[in-house]
Scaffold this motif. Structure first.
Motif, PDB file in Angstrom:
ATOM      1  N   GLY A  78      28.867  35.687  43.119  1.00  0.00           N
ATOM      2  CA  GLY A  78      29.896  34.834  43.685  1.00  0.00           C
ATOM      3  C   GLY A  78      30.946  35.348  44.617  1.00  0.00           C
ATOM      4  N   ILE A  79      31.771  34.575  45.360  1.00  0.00           N
ATOM      5  CA  ILE A  79      32.527  35.311  46.102  1.00  0.00           C
ATOM      6  C   ILE A  79      33.978  35.595  45.328  1.00  0.00           C
ATOM      7  N   ASP A  80      34.875  36.431  45.826  1.00  0.00           N
ATOM      8  CA  ASP A  80      35.800  36.917  45.057  1.00  0.00           C
ATOM      9  C   ASP A  80      36.721  35.836  44.807  1.00  0.00           C
ATOM     10  N   GLY A  81      37.375  35.607  43.651  1.00  0.00           N
ATOM     11  CA  GLY A  81      38.227  34.590  43.181  1.00  0.00           C
ATOM     12  C   GLY A  81      37.264  33.450  42.647  1.00  0.00           C
ATOM     13  N   SER A  82      36.015  33.742  42.438  1.00  0.00           N
ATOM     14  CA  SER A  82      35.294  32.602  41.852  1.00  0.00           C
ATOM     15  C   SER A  82      35.385  32.725  40.447  1.00  0.00           C
ATOM     16  N   GLY A  83      35.638  33.661  39.845  1.00  0.00           N
ATOM     17  CA  GLY A  83      35.966  33.909  38.358  1.00  0.00           C
ATOM     18  C   GLY A  83      34.940  34.736  37.483  1.00  0.00           C
ATOM     19  N   LYS A  84      34.245  35.748  38.339  1.00  0.00           N
ATOM     20  CA  LYS A  84      33.284  36.622  37.699  1.00  0.00           C
ATOM     21  C   LYS A  84      34.065  37.432  36.767  1.00  0.00           C
ATOM     22  N   THR A  85      35.160  38.038  36.824  1.00  0.00           N
ATOM     23  CA  THR A  85      35.589  39.036  35.695  1.00  0.00           C
ATOM     24  C   THR A  85      36.135  38.215  34.802  1.00  0.00           C
ATOM     25  N   THR A  86      36.724  37.131  34.924  1.00  0.00           N
ATOM     26  CA  THR A  86      37.083  36.075  33.776  1.00  0.00           C
ATOM     27  C   THR A  86      35.985  35.761  32.806  1.00  0.00           C
ATOM     28  N   GLN A  87      34.898  35.528  33.563  1.00  0.00           N
ATOM     29  CA  GLN A  87      33.806  35.158  32.632  1.00  0.00           C
ATOM     30  C   GLN A  87      32.985  36.249  32.209  1.00  0.00           C
TER      31      GLN A  87
ATOM     32  N   LYS B 201      42.062  30.932  47.628  1.00  0.00           N
ATOM     33  CA  LYS B 201      43.546  30.443  47.002  1.00  0.00           C
ATOM     34  C   LYS B 201      43.847  30.891  45.721  1.00  0.00           C
ATOM     35  N   ARG B 202      42.609  31.428  44.757  1.00  0.00           N
ATOM     36  CA  ARG B 202      42.984  31.840  43.591  1.00  0.00           C
ATOM     37  C   ARG B 202      43.382  33.319  43.680  1.00  0.00           C
ATOM     38  N   ARG B 203      42.919  34.096  44.635  1.00  0.00           N
ATOM     39  CA  ARG B 203      43.045  35.537  44.729  1.00  0.00           C
ATOM     40  C   ARG B 203      44.620  35.667  45.042  1.00  0.00           C
ATOM     41  N   LYS B 204      44.820  36.845  44.217  1.00  0.00           N
ATOM     42  CA  LYS B 204      46.331  36.784  44.209  1.00  0.00           C
ATOM     43  C   LYS B 204      46.785  37.456  45.642  1.00  0.00           C
ATOM     44  N   THR B 205      47.922  36.760  45.915  1.00  0.00           N
ATOM     45  CA  THR B 205      48.425  37.052  47.413  1.00  0.00           C
ATOM     46  C   THR B 205      49.053  38.361  47.591  1.00  0.00           C
TER      47      THR B 205
ATOM     48  N   ASP C 174      29.066  25.423  38.158  1.00  0.00           N
ATOM     49  CA  ASP C 174      30.295  24.881  38.647  1.00  0.00           C
ATOM     50  C   ASP C 174      31.628  25.656  38.327  1.00  0.00           C
ATOM     51  N   ALA C 175      32.163  26.305  39.202  1.00  0.00           N
ATOM     52  CA  ALA C 175      33.169  27.339  38.953  1.00  0.00           C
ATOM     53  C   ALA C 175      34.491  26.687  39.375  1.00  0.00           C
ATOM     54  N   THR C 176      34.667  25.354  39.896  1.00  0.00           N
ATOM     55  CA  THR C 176      35.919  24.837  40.236  1.00  0.00           C
ATOM     56  C   THR C 176      36.314  24.147  39.055  1.00  0.00           C
ATOM     57  N   ARG C 177      35.631  23.975  37.916  1.00  0.00           N
ATOM     58  CA  ARG C 177      36.296  23.607  36.428  1.00  0.00           C
ATOM     59  C   ARG C 177      37.282  24.690  35.739  1.00  0.00           C
ATOM     60  N   ASP C 178      37.828  24.252  34.828  1.00  0.00           N
ATOM     61  CA  ASP C 178      38.522  25.248  34.110  1.00  0.00           C
ATOM     62  C   ASP C 178      37.939  26.344  33.437  1.00  0.00           C
ATOM     63  N   ILE C 179      38.576  27.412  33.118  1.00  0.00           N
ATOM     64  CA  ILE C 179      38.063  28.402  32.377  1.00  0.00           C
ATOM     65  C   ILE C 179      37.047  28.177  31.171  1.00  0.00           C
ATOM     66  N   GLU C 180      37.835  27.381  30.351  1.00  0.00           N
ATOM     67  CA  GLU C 180      37.010  27.063  29.125  1.00  0.00           C
ATOM     68  C   GLU C 180      35.640  26.272  29.369  1.00  0.00           C
ATOM     69  N   GLN C 181      35.620  25.177  30.337  1.00  0.00           N
ATOM     70  CA  GLN C 181      34.460  24.477  30.367  1.00  0.00           C
ATOM     71  C   GLN C 181      33.431  25.235  31.157  1.00  0.00           C
ATOM     72  N   VAL C 182      33.706  26.360  32.145  1.00  0.00           N
ATOM     73  CA  VAL C 182      32.760  27.235  32.664  1.00  0.00           C
ATOM     74  C   VAL C 182      32.239  28.217  31.769  1.00  0.00           C
ATOM     75  N   SER C 183      33.021  28.570  30.615  1.00  0.00           N
ATOM     76  CA  SER C 183      32.478  29.291  29.662  1.00  0.00           C
ATOM     77  C   SER C 183      31.397  28.459  28.754  1.00  0.00           C
TER      78      SER C 183
HETATM   79  N1  LIG Z   1      38.000  28.302  36.158  1.00  0.00           N
HETATM   80  C1  LIG Z   1      39.071  28.922  36.644  1.00  0.00           C
HETATM   81  N2  LIG Z   1      40.135  28.119  36.916  1.00  0.00           N
HETATM   82  C2  LIG Z   1      41.406  28.433  37.367  1.00  0.00           C
HETATM   83  N3  LIG Z   1      41.695  29.729  37.610  1.00  0.00           N
HETATM   84  C3  LIG Z   1      40.724  30.700  37.311  1.00  0.00           C
HETATM   85  C4  LIG Z   1      39.351  30.271  36.975  1.00  0.00           C
HETATM   86  N4  LIG Z   1      38.743  31.182  36.562  1.00  0.00           N
HETATM   87  C5  LIG Z   1      39.492  32.391  37.018  1.00  0.00           C
HETATM   88  N5  LIG Z   1      40.612  32.082  37.378  1.00  0.00           N
HETATM   89  C6  LIG Z   1      41.684  32.800  37.967  1.00  0.00           C
HETATM   90  O1  LIG Z   1      41.496  32.985  39.330  1.00  0.00           O
HETATM   91  C7  LIG Z   1      41.708  34.474  39.798  1.00  0.00           C
HETATM   92  C8  LIG Z   1      40.347  35.054  40.032  1.00  0.00           C
HETATM   93  O2  LIG Z   1      39.482  35.295  38.991  1.00  0.00           O
HETATM   94  P1  LIG Z   1      38.548  36.549  38.636  1.00  0.00           P
HETATM   95  O3  LIG Z   1      37.869  36.331  37.318  1.00  0.00           O
HETATM   96  O4  LIG Z   1      39.190  37.650  38.866  1.00  0.00           O
HETATM   97  O5  LIG Z   1      37.673  36.171  39.953  1.00  0.00           O
HETATM   98  P2  LIG Z   1      36.483  37.442  40.605  1.00  0.00           P
HETATM   99  O6  LIG Z   1      36.249  38.406  39.792  1.00  0.00           O
HETATM  100  O7  LIG Z   1      35.150  36.584  40.987  1.00  0.00           O
HETATM  101  O8  LIG Z   1      37.352  37.750  41.746  1.00  0.00           O
HETATM  102  C9  LIG Z   1      42.259  35.010  38.403  1.00  0.00           C
HETATM  103  O9  LIG Z   1      43.685  34.908  38.413  1.00  0.00           O
HETATM  104  C10 LIG Z   1      41.681  34.233  37.318  1.00  0.00           C
HETATM  105  O10 LIG Z   1      42.794  34.043  36.276  1.00  0.00           O
END
Ligand SMILES: Nc1ncnc2c1ncn2[C@@H]1O[C@H](COP(=O)(O)OP(=O)(O)O)[C@@H](O)[C@H]1O
Ligand SMILES: [Mg+2]
Length: 211
Positions: free
Chosen positions: A12-21, A146-150, A187-196
């Motif tokens: 997935g593209i950067d900011g899609s939540g890969k590291t989180t999940q 938008k999720r990526r740290k500015t 669907d990675a637009t949902r919140d973290i728990e739902q994605v998990s």
């Molecule tokens: N489902 C989500 N909803 C909202 N914010 C999220 C979600 N998953 C991750 N984030 C946040 O978005 C940012 C990018 O997530 P990250 O896991 O680093 O993505 P990636 O590794 O794909 O670049 C982080 O600040 C993270 O906390």
């Protein structure tokens, strides 16, 4: 005989939540008693991390797209031979942050390199090692941006324009439709728990060898 491990890749593209999940997947699989190895592309080995630095250096503006594609494949070849193959043979769970699908999405659909050429080069690099399951985190590029740290300074790939990310996104979408038995669209637009929770369902199937 020890049973073969499980190879999981995350795309997935950067900011899609890969590291989180990936952290969720690691914890979940460890709870289930697996020994888990985490790695990432490009990189994951000493040589691979050096290649990563060359690929991502914003000063390497003149990098040719074929050079880039070959560098990714080189880092991948090293990662397969040094880490992934042996870990799978030892029965471990290997979770890789990006793999060959990234080359198809970014170098193929993003940069326009022939998919057939990328396939041939990568077949040399991966030596028959294929993911058991791939999670594709589906989120519109604008939302991911938008999720990526500015605050953090962006690397060479991150500095690409939105058009590039839209092509990469379309590429992932095509890949997921082409290989539905392996690539699971999440669907990675949902919140973290739902994605998990979605991921957990697939992991349970993998654990029970029901995939
Ligand atoms: N489902 C989500 N909803 C909202 N914010 C999220 C979600 N998953 C991750 N984030 C946040 O978005 C940012 C990018 O997530 P990250 O896991 O680093 O993505 P990636 O590794 O794909 O670049 C982080 O600040 C993270 O906390
Ligand atoms: Mg990440």
């Amino acid at each position: 005989m020890m049973k073969k491990g499980i190879f999981i890749t995350v795309e997935g593209i950067d900011g899609s939540g890969k590291t989180t999940q990936i952290n969720f997947i690691k914890n979940y699989m460890e709870e289930k008693g697996y020994s888990v190895v985490l790695t990432r592309e490009p990189g994951g080995t000493k040589i691979g991390e050096k290649i990563r630095a060359i690929i991502l250096d914003p000063e390497n503006k003149e990098m040719d797209s074929i050079t880039e594609m070959l560098l990714y494949a080189s880092a991948r070849a090293q990662l397969i031979s040094e880490l992934i193959k042996s870990a799978i043979d030892e029965g471990k769970v290997v979770i890789c942050d990006r793999f060959v699908d990234s080359s198809f999405a970014y170098q193929g659909y993003g940069r326009g390199i022939d998919i057939e050429l990328i396939t041939r080069v990568n077949d040399i690099a991966i030596r028959g090692i294929k993911p058991d399951i791939t999670f594709w985190f589906d989120i519109p590029p604008e939302d991911a941006l938008k999720r990526r740290k500015t605050s953090s300074s962006s690397d060479r790939i991150e500095r690409e324009k939105i058009d590039f990310y839209n092509r990469v996104y379309d590429g992932y979408s095509i890949l997921a439709k082409t290989y539905p038995e392996r690539i699971k669209r999440i669907d990675a637009t949902r919140d973290i728990e739902q994605v998990s929770m979605d991921i957990k369902i697939w992991l349970d199937k993998i654990i029970n060898r029901a995939l």
